[in-house]
Design a protein around this motif. Structure first.
Motif, PDB file in Angstrom:
ATOM      1  N   GLN A  92       7.730   3.196 -10.180  1.00 24.47           N
ATOM      2  CA  GLN A  92       7.122   4.027 -11.216  1.00 24.47           C
ATOM      3  C   GLN A  92       6.022   4.905 -10.629  1.00 24.47           C
ATOM      4  OE1 GLN A  92       5.068   1.893 -14.320  1.00 24.47           O
ATOM      5  NE2 GLN A  92       5.278   3.561 -15.763  1.00 24.47           N
ATOM      6  N   HIS A  93       5.192   4.321  -9.782  1.00 22.92           N
ATOM      7  CA  HIS A  93       4.119   5.086  -9.152  1.00 22.92           C
ATOM      8  C   HIS A  93       4.696   6.210  -8.290  1.00 22.92           C
ATOM      9  CE1 HIS A  93       0.403   5.944  -6.934  1.00 22.92           C
ATOM     10  NE2 HIS A  93       1.155   5.967  -5.858  1.00 22.92           N
ATOM     11  N   GLY A  94       5.701   5.897  -7.513  1.00 27.30           N
ATOM     12  CA  GLY A  94       6.314   6.898  -6.649  1.00 27.30           C
ATOM     13  C   GLY A  94       6.905   8.048  -7.434  1.00 27.30           C
ATOM     14  N   ASN A 120      -2.747   9.914   2.283  1.00 19.76           N
ATOM     15  CA  ASN A 120      -4.028  10.016   1.585  1.00 19.76           C
ATOM     16  C   ASN A 120      -4.025   9.308   0.238  1.00 19.76           C
ATOM     17  OD1 ASN A 120      -2.346  11.743   0.284  1.00 19.76           O
ATOM     18  ND2 ASN A 120      -3.744  13.489   0.266  1.00 19.76           N
ATOM     19  N   CYS A 121      -2.930   8.645  -0.104  1.00 22.07           N
ATOM     20  CA  CYS A 121      -2.879   7.913  -1.369  1.00 22.07           C
ATOM     21  C   CYS A 121      -3.440   6.513  -1.170  1.00 22.07           C
ATOM     22  CB  CYS A 121      -1.447   7.829  -1.909  1.00 22.07           C
ATOM     23  SG  CYS A 121      -1.370   7.008  -3.518  1.00 22.07           S
ATOM     24  N   GLU A 122      -4.412   6.174  -1.988  1.00 21.01           N
ATOM     25  CA  GLU A 122      -5.061   4.873  -1.834  1.00 21.01           C
ATOM     26  C   GLU A 122      -4.537   3.836  -2.820  1.00 21.01           C
ATOM     27  OE1 GLU A 122      -9.251   5.354  -2.004  1.00 21.01           O
ATOM     28  OE2 GLU A 122      -9.304   6.688  -0.273  1.00 21.01           O
ATOM     29  N   TRP A 123      -3.478   4.190  -3.535  1.00 18.34           N
ATOM     30  CA  TRP A 123      -2.911   3.259  -4.518  1.00 18.34           C
ATOM     31  C   TRP A 123      -2.340   2.034  -3.831  1.00 18.34           C
ATOM     32  CZ3 TRP A 123       1.978   1.296  -5.862  1.00 18.34           C
ATOM     33  CH2 TRP A 123       2.081   0.773  -7.161  1.00 18.34           C
ATOM     34  N   GLN A 124      -2.637   0.886  -4.363  1.00 18.30           N
ATOM     35  CA  GLN A 124      -2.025  -0.332  -3.853  1.00 18.30           C
ATOM     36  C   GLN A 124      -1.835  -1.321  -4.980  1.00 18.30           C
ATOM     37  OE1 GLN A 124      -4.694  -2.662  -1.210  1.00 18.30           O
ATOM     38  NE2 GLN A 124      -6.055  -0.907  -1.358  1.00 18.30           N
ATOM     39  N   LYS A 133       3.696   9.871  -9.523  1.00 16.39           N
ATOM     40  CA  LYS A 133       2.607  10.487  -8.765  1.00 16.39           C
ATOM     41  C   LYS A 133       3.095  11.369  -7.623  1.00 16.39           C
ATOM     42  CE  LYS A 133      -0.508   8.404 -11.195  1.00 16.39           C
ATOM     43  NZ  LYS A 133      -1.295   9.149 -12.176  1.00 16.39           N
ATOM     44  N   HIS A 134       4.246  11.042  -7.082  1.00 15.51           N
ATOM     45  CA  HIS A 134       4.681  11.760  -5.879  1.00 15.51           C
ATOM     46  C   HIS A 134       6.042  12.426  -6.040  1.00 15.51           C
ATOM     47  CE1 HIS A 134       1.282   9.797  -4.109  1.00 15.51           C
ATOM     48  NE2 HIS A 134       1.807   8.602  -4.198  1.00 15.51           N
ATOM     49  N   ASN A 135       6.608  12.344  -7.234  1.00 19.72           N
ATOM     50  CA  ASN A 135       7.950  12.883  -7.455  1.00 19.72           C
ATOM     51  C   ASN A 135       8.954  12.368  -6.431  1.00 19.72           C
ATOM     52  OD1 ASN A 135       7.590  14.509  -9.784  1.00 19.72           O
ATOM     53  ND2 ASN A 135       6.423  15.947  -8.518  1.00 19.72           N
ATOM     54  N   ARG A 188       0.856  -1.193   0.000  1.00 14.29           N
ATOM     55  CA  ARG A 188       0.000   0.000   0.000  1.00 14.29           C
ATOM     56  C   ARG A 188       0.877   1.222   0.000  1.00 14.29           C
ATOM     57  NH1 ARG A 188      -3.256  -1.953   4.239  1.00 14.29           N
ATOM     58  NH2 ARG A 188      -1.923  -0.716   5.574  1.00 14.29           N
ATOM     59  N   CYS A 189       0.624   2.120  -0.909  1.00 14.15           N
ATOM     60  CA  CYS A 189       1.446   3.323  -1.038  1.00 14.15           C
ATOM     61  C   CYS A 189       1.471   4.116   0.264  1.00 14.15           C
ATOM     62  CB  CYS A 189       0.919   4.180  -2.179  1.00 14.15           C
ATOM     63  SG  CYS A 189       1.896   5.653  -2.473  1.00 14.15           S
ATOM     64  N   SER A 190       0.350   4.180   0.954  1.00 11.39           N
ATOM     65  CA  SER A 190       0.255   5.022   2.152  1.00 11.39           C
ATOM     66  C   SER A 190       1.157   4.533   3.285  1.00 11.39           C
ATOM     67  CB  SER A 190      -1.198   5.097   2.629  1.00 11.39           C
ATOM     68  OG  SER A 190      -1.686   3.812   2.928  1.00 11.39           O
TER      69      SER A 190
HETATM   70 ZN    ZN Z   1       0.838   6.827  -4.072  1.00  9.27          ZN
END
Ligand code: ZN
Length: 71
Positions: A44-46, A25-29, A49-51, A17-19
């Motif tokens: 890649q997501h990090g 508040n990121c719900e990406w998993q 989406k979050h730099n 889970r990203c959080s």
């Molecule tokens: Zn995230």
């Protein structure tokens, strides 16, 4: 019959889970068959989406946040 934990069992799934590492508040998993499989997607997501800079420290956090679960 009790279920025994077998860490080296090849069919264990992993999930992340990203959080647990990134913004709360990121719900990406993501889930997959192995850490090696999902790690590039987490990176890649990090980045996208979050730099986030994916350095050794970040990888350690991600590694400890990845949960193994029985298939
Ligand atoms: Zn995230």
């Amino acid at each position: 019959m009790p279920i025994t934990e077998r860490e080296e069992h090849g069919k264990d799934k992993v999930s992340f889970r990203c959080s647990d590492v990134g913004p709360k508040n990121c719900e990406w998993q993501i889930s997959g068959n192995s850490e090696a499989e999902i790690m590039p997607k987490i990176e890649q997501h990090g980045r996208e989406k979050h730099n986030m800079k994916i350095d050794e420290d970040t990888r350690k956090k991600v590694h400890s946040a990845i949960h193994k679960k029985a298939a």
